[in-house]
Structure formats: structure tokens, C-alpha cells
Design a protein around this motif. Structure first.
Motif, PDB file in Angstrom:
ATOM      1  N   LEU A 178       0.838  -1.202   0.000  1.00 30.28           N
ATOM      2  CA  LEU A 178       0.000   0.000   0.000  1.00 30.28           C
ATOM      3  C   LEU A 178       0.871   1.249   0.000  1.00 30.28           C
ATOM      4  CD1 LEU A 178      -2.102  -2.211   0.941  1.00 30.28           C
ATOM      5  CD2 LEU A 178      -3.342  -0.255   1.857  1.00 30.28           C
ATOM      6  N   GLU A 208       1.605   5.009   1.095  1.00 29.70           N
ATOM      7  CA  GLU A 208       1.271   5.951   2.164  1.00 29.70           C
ATOM      8  C   GLU A 208       1.742   7.349   1.752  1.00 29.70           C
ATOM      9  OE1 GLU A 208      -0.587   5.679   4.692  1.00 29.70           O
ATOM     10  OE2 GLU A 208      -0.780   3.540   5.152  1.00 29.70           O
ATOM     11  N   SER A 216      -6.366  21.632  10.885  1.00 30.05           N
ATOM     12  CA  SER A 216      -6.722  20.229  10.735  1.00 30.05           C
ATOM     13  C   SER A 216      -6.378  19.477  12.008  1.00 30.05           C
ATOM     14  CB  SER A 216      -5.924  19.613   9.594  1.00 30.05           C
ATOM     15  OG  SER A 216      -6.634  19.757   8.414  1.00 30.05           O
ATOM     16  N   ALA A 251      -9.553   7.595  14.314  1.00 26.54           N
ATOM     17  CA  ALA A 251     -10.914   7.568  13.762  1.00 26.54           C
ATOM     18  C   ALA A 251     -10.980   8.375  12.469  1.00 26.54           C
ATOM     19  CB  ALA A 251     -11.905   8.124  14.774  1.00 26.54           C
ATOM     20  N   TYR A 288     -10.070  12.612  10.566  1.00 28.26           N
ATOM     21  CA  TYR A 288      -9.632  13.992  10.694  1.00 28.26           C
ATOM     22  C   TYR A 288     -10.858  14.879  10.778  1.00 28.26           C
ATOM     23  CZ  TYR A 288      -4.963  12.857   8.807  1.00 28.26           C
ATOM     24  OH  TYR A 288      -3.719  12.363   8.588  1.00 28.26           O
ATOM     25  N   LEU A 289     -10.653  16.101  11.194  1.00 31.61           N
ATOM     26  CA  LEU A 289     -11.652  17.132  10.939  1.00 31.61           C
ATOM     27  C   LEU A 289     -10.990  18.487  10.894  1.00 31.61           C
ATOM     28  CD1 LEU A 289     -12.281  18.570  13.876  1.00 31.61           C
ATOM     29  CD2 LEU A 289     -13.804  16.642  14.159  1.00 31.61           C
ATOM     30  N   TYR A 324     -17.353  11.332  15.242  1.00 27.86           N
ATOM     31  CA  TYR A 324     -16.670  10.054  15.452  1.00 27.86           C
ATOM     32  C   TYR A 324     -17.118   9.380  16.745  1.00 27.86           C
ATOM     33  CZ  TYR A 324     -13.794  11.784  11.637  1.00 27.86           C
ATOM     34  OH  TYR A 324     -13.371  12.259  10.424  1.00 27.86           O
ATOM     35  N   VAL A 343      -2.835  18.349  13.622  1.00 29.30           N
ATOM     36  CA  VAL A 343      -2.068  17.451  12.757  1.00 29.30           C
ATOM     37  C   VAL A 343      -0.584  17.841  12.749  1.00 29.30           C
ATOM     38  CG1 VAL A 343      -2.537  18.759  10.647  1.00 29.30           C
ATOM     39  CG2 VAL A 343      -2.119  16.312  10.503  1.00 29.30           C
ATOM     40  N   CYS A 403       7.085   5.766   6.730  1.00 30.31           N
ATOM     41  CA  CYS A 403       6.347   4.501   6.785  1.00 30.31           C
ATOM     42  C   CYS A 403       7.195   3.438   6.073  1.00 30.31           C
ATOM     43  CB  CYS A 403       5.004   4.683   6.106  1.00 30.31           C
ATOM     44  SG  CYS A 403       3.919   3.292   6.317  1.00 30.31           S
ATOM     45  N   MET A 425       8.571  -0.235   4.507  1.00 34.67           N
ATOM     46  CA  MET A 425       7.995  -1.271   3.651  1.00 34.67           C
ATOM     47  C   MET A 425       7.786  -2.561   4.446  1.00 34.67           C
ATOM     48  SD  MET A 425       7.328  -0.356   0.578  1.00 34.67           S
ATOM     49  CE  MET A 425       7.454   1.291  -0.132  1.00 34.67           C
ATOM     50  N   GLN A 466       1.590   2.027  13.721  1.00 32.24           N
ATOM     51  CA  GLN A 466       0.822   1.480  12.599  1.00 32.24           C
ATOM     52  C   GLN A 466       1.422   0.115  12.285  1.00 32.24           C
ATOM     53  OE1 GLN A 466       1.548   3.422   8.841  1.00 32.24           O
ATOM     54  NE2 GLN A 466      -0.529   3.020   8.071  1.00 32.24           N
ATOM     55  N   ARG A 512       0.953  -1.173   6.491  1.00 32.42           N
ATOM     56  CA  ARG A 512       0.541  -0.086   5.610  1.00 32.42           C
ATOM     57  C   ARG A 512      -0.961  -0.188   5.366  1.00 32.42           C
ATOM     58  NH1 ARG A 512       3.952   2.418   1.701  1.00 32.42           N
ATOM     59  NH2 ARG A 512       5.850   2.870   2.845  1.00 32.42           N
ATOM     60  N   GLY A 513      -1.620   0.934   5.372  1.00 36.69           N
ATOM     61  CA  GLY A 513      -3.064   0.942   5.171  1.00 36.69           C
ATOM     62  C   GLY A 513      -3.844   0.825   6.473  1.00 36.69           C
ATOM     63  N   ASP A 514      -3.172   0.366   7.561  1.00 39.18           N
ATOM     64  CA  ASP A 514      -3.858   0.259   8.852  1.00 39.18           C
ATOM     65  C   ASP A 514      -4.002   1.634   9.500  1.00 39.18           C
ATOM     66  OD1 ASP A 514      -4.044  -2.428   8.627  1.00 39.18           O
ATOM     67  OD2 ASP A 514      -2.701  -2.926  10.294  1.00 39.18           O
ATOM     68  N   ILE A 546     -22.280  -6.135   3.362  1.00 37.15           N
ATOM     69  CA  ILE A 546     -21.105  -5.820   4.164  1.00 37.15           C
ATOM     70  C   ILE A 546     -21.397  -6.276   5.577  1.00 37.15           C
ATOM     71  CG2 ILE A 546     -19.902  -3.879   5.235  1.00 37.15           C
ATOM     72  CD1 ILE A 546     -19.945  -2.515   2.572  1.00 37.15           C
ATOM     73  N   LYS A 547     -20.385  -6.823   6.216  1.00 38.61           N
ATOM     74  CA  LYS A 547     -20.581  -7.271   7.583  1.00 38.61           C
ATOM     75  C   LYS A 547     -21.011  -6.083   8.432  1.00 38.61           C
ATOM     76  CE  LYS A 547     -17.542  -9.065  10.609  1.00 38.61           C
ATOM     77  NZ  LYS A 547     -16.112  -8.962  10.588  1.00 38.61           N
ATOM     78  N   HIS A 597     -20.575  -3.861  11.078  1.00 40.67           N
ATOM     79  CA  HIS A 597     -19.509  -3.501  12.014  1.00 40.67           C
ATOM     80  C   HIS A 597     -19.996  -2.592  13.128  1.00 40.67           C
ATOM     81  CE1 HIS A 597     -16.058  -4.878   9.515  1.00 40.67           C
ATOM     82  NE2 HIS A 597     -16.949  -4.711   8.569  1.00 40.67           N
TER      83      HIS A 597
END
Lengths: 338, 253, 205
Positions: free
Chosen positions: A33, A35, C25, C41, C43-44, C60, C74, C82, C84, C109, C112-114, C201-202, C204
Motif C-alpha cells: 500500500l 502511504e 486540521s 478515527a 480527521y476534521l 466520530y 495534525v 512509513c 515497507m 501502525q 501499511r493501510g492500517d 457488508i458485515k 460492524h
């Protein structure tokens, strides 16, 4: 609740550093993925920005047709559910604008470009929702289509978009189930309710199968949007899966799939039964190809509700400007703006 | 006598209805803002509060429904307009002017909180428990709305908010009209206590924020929504709310 | 439909000018129960952190059961690139925290993607040493470590009411599952219902 657009690739990837590009493509091919801190081709950055922006726009405009019915929902539970559902759309818009914001465009600019028609949103929101049954159909068919699409998008390669898609999908489960419950309730109801539901189904079946976008061009699997996993499955394959799921469900409910002609206002003027709705040996249900001329006409801004949707969005933007100014300034001594 | 009439003749039910109808109609008109608010984040927050208001109304209707053998939706939707006990402040047309919408909600939230406390001292433990839960959730609205009022007290926001407050204040005071059937000394003094609490709390915020509004108890001669004499805008909202139900009366939706 | 939504609007040719002023942000984390780690959760945007916290509670904080919310600007983030592969830190130079140093919260994290999840807190003199300490202690098995000054995180009060107590099944898929199943059973065979449900979709939230 919407599907993302077919990503437009604005910049020729050939201009990129070939070594970095090769590494990027190898990573994606290996399921890595991406980032935000990673190197990425400019075409990928801009493509993801636009895709996420289009998706966000669709959520924000998608809130409008259903929002019309909150005040008229026929029970307190339905009223609560519809309010929550439209609220979710706004929340999805907010989260998706954030993904684009990180890729280089401010929310203010995105909202302005939406108001002026410079950027687009999903075509299906340019159709009218004249009855309560249309709300049921939007939540069943359009959200059902969106779920199919977004489940694949959650397998995409861009981390922030994937994270957002997971969160959005968790809420879509409720949208779809509530829509299904409404359709089932109406179709097990009175004669009048059933008729209302068939009419709404006739209005929404066409936009639903057009939902996944126009037929794919040959070789699209090898082009950047799919090669870079911005888009996971072809339009036509998603469309077939949608029909396979919903055509028999509709038939079992007592709904008839029609091929319809519509007038300028989006109302059905002529219809005939779609004879092709039986599965072939692969289990694929046949269906009449949608009227793609209509699709492109609506995309160019000439659909039944384009002008109305954009006008309400712009009204909201202009009407709320003073609140944004009042709190954003942080300076309580500012004079009133001219 | 029908169950509905029994309910409408009951003093506690009338007090409960005055709160429930306010929250129902407030949630209804505020719900119309979903997706159109001035800021995405605020739109979402505002919708959470609309859902609370509708849920709270539902909880009170369910209580009354259990007590009088009525369906909560029938109570919410199917009374004739004159049998609704809401104050007409809640259905004042806002023309999508956010200053009016915020001010309207703020006035009502400050009434609902002490009114629920009052209702929660009834002889009915089940009702009291419901009121306790509703009161704590309405408390969240109070702090959220007070925060916004303070933020808008200066600069461009000030004039718009002041104008909204000035125009809504007379109708806001009608929150304290005694509902039909509650015209006795006991209810009058309870009402006066809630008015005290309301005007103290609202004035504190108004003073902080730099607004000034004249809030006075309405005269008894002024008959309004709580006694069923509703403005045209309430009747229009009631009709709109029933539009789908009326298409096929008795059908299940 | 409400009257305004039906109105024919007329507009000037040009949009009104951009709103000036600062909108920041913020990153929002939520905890599902007391003592559970705070998980990313979303951003806002908000003008300041106080409003950011109340807006976060109403968005959220309403998605699923929530007992606590953290919000920070932020810009307060210091993080490793991040990676690999999962990190495998071998740093043995880590020292004990000095109580007089400021506190930092460590987020990690896993893949990646989590999403980023709260791991621990520590004390360090500056962001650089906080990050290297955080990596040494908690980086194993993570692809990214993030540190945020504790003082910059605004949290809801312990025990504060966020998630509502009234029935919220109207906004959850499970609030409909039973009624939907029953209604389908009146018109379809059970295996058709199961086949059709495969693309759901499950549930959640």
C-alpha cells in the motif's frame, strides 16, 4: 454512498523518473500500500486527488435528494434512520475531502469548484426522487451498487483512501439494510404501495446499472488506473455482478425489470419488459444495455436535476459563508465583511 | 372516551407532551438542514442533536403509549393540530438562515433541560428514569450550543445573531405558556421555577457573548401552541410531516 | 418537500470571495471502552481545538460505542517514514525517562493501510529523542511510529457522556437484520437469501 469516478490521468507517467516509477509499480504489483510520505508519480497523486474529490462531491450532493424526504418520513424510526443516513453521507464527504486535502487541494477550493460545476459528482444524483418509494430504491439499489464498488475500492493501493473506505463501508451496511427493509415493507404492503414501488424501481433501475460507469475500453486492465490499483474491478464486471444479485431479488419481490424511456424531468414515459432477465449457463443474468446517450447527456450537465442540485449546493455554500468567516477568523474584533 | 382523549385529559401527559412535541418538531425542522449546514463538521454535529431530539420525543411518546395503550407513531403523527402541545417557536420558519436555526434550538434546549428535570419528579419511576437519561443527553446540547453562542458574539456573527434573537424572543417566552389542563397554582409555580432557571441560564450566556434580549413571562391572555392555538407554520409542518402517511392511511411504512 | 428546497435560486455570476482566516486540521482518536487504547478515527477541520473536540464527539463519537476521544493538531505529529517491512529495532542505547521531561504519546501502525493505535507514553526532552525512544521500545512489528506531545492532546473528561444511551439500532444494520430476513422468507427460498446476502457488508458499527 457513491462510487468513485473513473480516474482521469492528467499527466503522462512517461515524464517520471524511470527508476522510481519502476519501483513504485513493482510495489503496487506486490500488493504494497502507498502511504502519503512515499514517492508517487505526479499522475498518481493528481489522479487520486481527483478520484477522492469526485467521491466526496458525490457524497455531498447525494445528501440532497434524500434530504428532501427527512421531513416527510412516515414514522419516527424511518425519520431517525433517514436523518442518520444523510448525516453519514455528509460525514463521508468530510472524510474524503480530507484525503484530497492531503494530496494538495483545500476543502474550500473543492467546494467552490463543485458549486461552479468545474468538478463533477456521481451522475445518479441528477435524477428526481418524487416519492417515498424512491428513497427506498436509492437506499436499496444505489447503496447496494455503492457497496459493491466500495468493497473493491477498499482493496485499492492508496492507504488513506483505503482507510476511509473501510470506515465508510461500516456505515454503508446500515444504509443498505434500511433500504432493503423499506423495499420489503412496501412490497408486502398495499396495492398502492406496490405500484408506487414498481414506478420508483422503473426510475432507478437504469441509473443503477449505469452507476458503474460506461463500458470499459479494451486493455483497461493494463492502463494506470487499474495497474496502479486506484480502481480494482472493471465497470462491466461490477455491473454484471450487480444485475446477478438484484435482478432475481427484484423478481422474487414481485418487481418487473423494464427498459424505460424518460422525459426531460426524468419521469418514465414508455416502458417494456426486459425479456433478457434470465440467467445463462454461467449464472449471468442478461440485461438490456443502458442508454449511454442519456448517461453522457446527464454527465454534461443536462440531466433532469443537475441545475437544481448545484443550485441548492451553492445556496448552502453562500448562505453559510458568514458562519465560516465568523469562526475561522479567530479575531473577534473583525468588522463585518462587506 | 378514547385512549387519545384520556391522554389529552391527563395533566402529567400534557406536560410530557409539551416537551415531547417541542423536541419532535424541533428535530423535524432541524432535520431539514441535514446536508445543507454552513460547515460539514457542524452539519454532522447538528444532525446528531436532531436525532437525539427525535429519539427523546420517541421515548416520551413510547412512555405515553404504554400508559394509554397507544402507538408512539400514532401519538407523534396522528393527533389533530390543536392537540399538539408544542410552542410555536420550534416551527418558526428559518428560511435556512443559520442564525435563526441556532437561536431557536438554543432557546428550546435551555427550556427542555429544566423541564425534563421537573417532569422527572413525577410519581412514575419509569417516567422519571427516562427523564433522567434524556436530561443528561440534552445537557450535551446545552454546552455545545452555549459554546457556539459565545463564539458568535462578536464581529459579523453578532449582528445576525442579535437580529435572530430579537425576532425570536417573544416566541421563545411562549415556551412558558401553561399547557391545556395545567392551569393550577402548583403547575404555575413549577412553571415559574423553570422560567427562572431558563432566564438565568440564557442571560448568563447572552451577557458573556455580548447580546441583549428582553425575556419576560408572557401574559395569560396570550394563547399559543401549548393550548393548541397554533400558528400557520406549525400546521404546515404538521401537514408536511404526514404527507407520506396520508397517501395510504393505515398502511405500514 | 420543504419550501426552501423547492426554491428557484438566482445567483451572481461569481462566487463570493474565499473565507479568510485560519482553519486547522485535527486528528481524532476514539476509545471503545475505558482503558482501551485510542484508535485513529479520522480527521476534521476546525478553527481551534476546543471546538474540534466537541465536533469530534458528535461525529466520530457517535459511530460506535465510545468512552473517550483524543484530538490533536495534525502539525503536532513527529513520525518515522512509513517502512515497507515491519521494523525490528536493535537500539540498545535507550535510557530511562527523566521525570522532568515532557510526556509524549506513542502511536503505531502495524501494516501499511492500517490505522494508528495508541501504544504507550514516555518522557523525552524533544520530539527527536521521543521518536527514537519510541521506536526502540515499541517499534518492533510496526511499520510506522508516531509521537505526539501529551500536552497538545485534548481529551474528553473521564466518564463524560459521549455515546448516547437511547436506542440507536435505527442507525445500525443489525437493527434491520431480523425484520429483513423475515420479510425475505415470505417470498424467497433460504438458499437464495443466503446467496444474495453474500455481497452484503458485515455489520460492524
Amino acid at each position: 454512498m457513491s462510487g468513485a469516478a473513473n480516474p482521469v490521468m492528467p499527466i503522462d507517467p512517461c515524464q517520471e523518473d524511470p527508476e522510481k516509477l519502476a519501483e513504485f509499480e513493482a510495489n503496487i504489483a506486490n500488493g504494497v500500500l502507498i502511504e502519503p510520505g512515499d514517492w508517487m508519480p505526479e499522475a498518481y497523486r493528481v489522479g487520486m486527488l481527483r478520484m477522492s474529490e469526485h467521491h466526496a462531491n458525490s457524497e455531498i450532493v447525494g445528501a440532497l435528494p434524500e434530504g428532501e424526504w427527512i421531513t416527510r418520513a412516515p414514522s419516527l424510526r424511518r425519520k431517525l434512520a433517514l436523518t442518520a443516513k444523510v448525516q453519514d453521507e455528509v460525514g463521508h464527504g468530510q472524510m474524503l475531502y480530507r484525503v484530497s486535502q492531503d494530496l494538495g487541494k483545500s476543502r474550500e477550493d473543492m467546494l467552490r469548484d463543485l458549486c461552479t460545476g468545474k468538478t463533477k459528482y456521481h451522475n445518479c444524483f441528477n435524477y428526481p426522487a418524487p416519492t417515498w418509494a424512491d428513497i427506498a430504491m436509492i437506499q436499496w439499489l444505489i447503496d447496494g451498487a455503492a457497496i459493491m464498488n466500495q468493497k473493491t475500492l477498499a482493496d485499492g493501493a492508496y492507504g488513506p483512501y483505503v482507510r476511509t473506505m473501510h470506515r465508510i463501508n461500516m456505515e454503508e451496511a446500515f444504509h443498505f439494510k434500511s433500504g432493503e427493509d423499506m423495499v420489503l415493507t412496501l412490497m408486502s404492503g398495499t396495492k398502492k404501495q406496490k405500484q408506487m414501488t414498481q414506478e420508483a424501481f422503473d426510475r432507478w433501475w437504469g441509473p443503477s446499472i449505469m452507476f458503474f460507469g460506461p463500458p470499459d475500453k479494451p486493455g483497461c486492465e493494463d492502463m494506470p488506473p487499474m495497474r496502479w490499483r486506484m480502481k480494482i474491478e472493471t465497470n462491466d464486471s461490477l455491473r454484471q455482478r450487480f444485475v446477478n444479485r438484484f435482478a432475481p431479488a427484484a423478481r422474487d419481490l414481485g418487481l418487473v425489470v423494464h427498459v424505460c424511456e424518460k422525459n426531460e424531468e426524468g419521469f418514465v414515459t414508455q416502458k417494456q419488459v426486459d425479456e433478457l432477465c434470465t440467467p445463462d449457463e454461467d449464472g449471468n443474468w442478461g440485461f438490456t444495455t443502458p442508454n449511454w446517450d442519456e448517461f453522457f447527456k446527464v454527465i454534461r450537465g443536462n440531466g433532469p436535476c443537475n441545475a437544481h442540485r448545484l443550485a441548492l449546493r451553492r445556496f448552502s455554500y453562500e448562505q453559510g459563508a458568514w458562519v465560516r468567516r465568523a469562526i475561522a477568523s479567530g479575531d473577534t474584533t473583525l468588522p463585518p465583511a462587506a | 372516551m378514547t385512549a387519545m382523549q384520556d391522554m389529552l385529559n391527563d395533566p402529567v401527559a400534557n406536560f410530557a407532551l409539551s416537551i415531547a412535541d417541542d423536541l419532535l418538531m424541533l428535530g423535524h425542522v432541524q432535520g431539514d438542514w441535514t446536508g445543507i449546514g454552513p460547515i460539514l463538521e457542524e452539519d454532522i454535529a447538528s444532525s446528531s442533536m436532531s436525532q437525539d431530539d427525535l429519539s427523546h420525543a420517541l421515548m416520551l411518546f413510547e412512555h405515553l403509549g404504554n400508559r394509554f395503550g397507544l402507538d408512539a407513531d400514532v401519538i407523534a403523527y396522528e393527533r389533530s393540530p390543536e392537540d399538539y402541545r408544542c410552542c410555536d417557536l420550534v416551527t418558526v420558519p428559518d428560511e435556512f438562515d443559520w442564525a435563526v436555526a441556532l437561536t431557536r434550538r438554543w432557546f428550546v434546549a435551555h427550556w427542555a433541560a429544566p423541564a425534563l428535570e421537573r417532569l422527572g419528579t413525577s410519581d412514575d419511576d419509569e417516567l422519571n428514569e427516562r427523564c433522567r437519561r434524556l436530561r443528561s443527553e440534552q445537557g450535551l446540547h446545552l454546552s455545545y450550543l452555549d459554546d457556539w453562542m459565545r463564539r458568535l458574539g462578536a464581529g459579523e456573527g453578532h449582528d445576525r445573531m442579535q437580529a435572530a434573537m430579537t425576532s425570536l424572543a417573544p416566541q421563545a417566552c411562549m415556551l412558558f405558556e401553561l399547557p391545556t389542563g395545567l392551569d393550577d397554582e402548583d403547575h404555575r409555580s413549577r412553571r415559574d421555577e423553570i422560567f427562572e432557571a431558563w432566564s438565568r441560564a440564557t442571560t448568563a450566556v447572552l451577557t458573556d457573548a455580548g447580546f441583549s434580549v428582553d425575556l419576560t413571562m408572557p401574559s395569560e391572555e396570550h394563547i399559543g401552541g401549548r393550548r393548541g392555538a397554533h400558528a400557520k407554520h406549525f400546521v404546515e409542518q404538521h401537514t408536511e410531516m404526514n404527507e407520506v402517511r396520508c397517501e395510504d392511511p393505515g398502511a405500514s411504512w | 418537500m420543504s419550501k426552501i428546497r423547492q426554491r428557484n435560486f438566482t445567483f451572481a455570476d461569481e462566487l463570493p470571495p474565499h473565507a479568510d482566516g485560519v482553519v486547522r486540521s485535527y486528528v481524532v482518536y476514539t476509545a471503545r471502552k475505558d482503558d482501551a487504547p485510542h484508535r485513529y478515527a479520522g480527521y476534521l477541520n476546525a478553527p481551534d481545538i476546543a471546538l474540534a473536540v466537541s465536533l469530534a464527539c458528535e461525529h466520530y463519537g457517535q459511530d460506535e460505542a465510545c468512552t473517550g476521544i483524543w484530538v490533536h493538531d495534525v502539525q503536532e505529529i513527529t513520525e518515522t517514514p512509513c517502512a515497507m517491512e515491519k521494523m525490528n529495532p536493535q537500539d540498545t542505547s535507550d535510557t530511562t525517562d527523566c521525570e522532568s521531561d515532557p510526556a509524549w504519546v506513542v502511536f503505531g501502525q502495524k501494516r501499511r493501510g492500517d490505522i494508528h493505535v495508541e501504544l504507550a507514553s514516555l518522557r523525552a526532552a524533544d520530539s527527536e529523542s521521543a521518536l527514537s525512544r519510541a521506536v526502540a521500545r515499541h517499534g518492533g512489528g510496526m511499520v510506522q511510529i508516531r509521537v505526539v506531545p501529551h500536552a497538545s492532546i485534548h481529551a474528553t473528561e473521564p466518564g463524560q457522556l459521549i455515546w448516547r444511551t437511547h436506542d440507536q439500532t435505527y442507525r445500525m444494520a443489525r437493527g434491520y437484520s431480523k425484520s429483513v430476513r423475515m420479510k425475505w422468507e415470505a417470498v424467497r427460498k433460504a438458499e437464495d437469501i443466503d446467496e444474495y446476502r453474500k455481497d452484503d457488508i458485515k455489520d460492524h458499527f
